[in-house]
Design an enzyme around this catalytic site. Structure first.
Site, mmCIF file in Angstrom:
data_model
loop_
_atom_site.group_PDB
_atom_site.id
_atom_site.type_symbol
_atom_site.label_atom_id
_atom_site.label_comp_id
_atom_site.label_asym_id
_atom_site.label_seq_id
_atom_site.Cartn_x
_atom_site.Cartn_y
_atom_site.Cartn_z
ATOM 1 C CB SER A 44 -40.402 -28.777 -16.107
ATOM 2 O OG SER A 44 -39.396 -29.051 -15.153
ATOM 3 C CE LYS A 113 -38.802 -25.368 -13.063
ATOM 4 N NZ LYS A 113 -39.676 -26.179 -13.952
#
Length: 226
Positions: A44, A113
């Site tokens: 990701s 993230k």
């Protein structure tokens, strides 16, 4: 009179055991206060981080100053990205915790993230050019995975006080704040759940390199920092 003698073998094993205990305690202290090691479990955050990378995370970078837009953060996702009562039972949870502690597996509640929205920011996807805008300004995203669009999912959010809007760099493979818009909290992660900032890739050795903090992060903290 007979005299007993301490057996050298027993003394040596006690010394080794004591040294191991001290090493674990010192390592635990360092990892709880200054630096920790984390495993990247997915793609990701490509292209910067690849699945299987081990990264060194500084727990002190954000103590001296606030987080900024563009910063990459490792955070505890309980209550936002992960259920508060997640778990697989005491034995599996313990084994998973050990694997996570030594950097062999990812943590069930730990995520990585990039910060896109700070408290008070209005984040919209997307403008006429297909780009994110933050407070009406188009956001440059040179870190996006090649070939990925900014986001296939449209949204317009205002980040509440004390919260962060987070997204992965490999947008087509990232489950992030966008995936939780209908959940309690709306995909916003509490600022106090941030563990630290990745500062170096330490494994594999052919990718051993420092991770620089984005220049934009330093310019967005004073005005918008929590």
């Amino acid at each position: 009179m007979e005299h007993t003698k301490r057996q050298p073998g027993k003394l040596g094993w006690r010394f080794v055991l004591l040294a191991m205990v001290l090493a674990v305690l010192i390592s635990g202290l360092i990892r709880s206060m200054w630096l920790d090691v984390y495993y990247i479990p997915s793609a990701s955050m490509e292209p910067l981080f690849r699945e299987g990378d081990r990264i060194l995370v500084s727990r002190t970078d954000f103590r001296a100053g606030p987080v900024g837009r563009g910063d990459i953060v490792v955070f505890d996702g309980r209550g936002s990205f992960a259920p508060l009562n997640s778990g697989q039972g005491p034995v599996l949870d313990f084994l998973g915790g050990v694997g996570h502690w030594i950097g062999l597996s990812g943590g069930e509640n730990t995520f990585i993230k990039r910060i896109i929205g700070l408290p008070g920011d209005h984040v919209i996807c997307c403008d006429g050019a297909g780009k994110l805008t933050v407070n009406g300004q188009q956001l440059a995203e040179p870190y996006l995975y090649p070939g990925d669009s900014t986001s296939e999912q449209k949204f317009s959010v205002i980040v509440p006080p004390g919260r962060l809007w987070l997204m992965g760099d490999h947008r087509s493979l990232s489950a992030d704040s966008r995936s939780l818009l209908g959940a309690p909290g709306g995909g916003m992660v509490p600022r106090d759940r941030v563990i630290g900032r990745p500062v170096r890739i330490i494994w594999p050795l052919d990718r051993f390199t420092a991770v620089a903090r984005p220049a934009e992060a330093a310019t967005t903290t004073a005005k918008n920092g929590p």
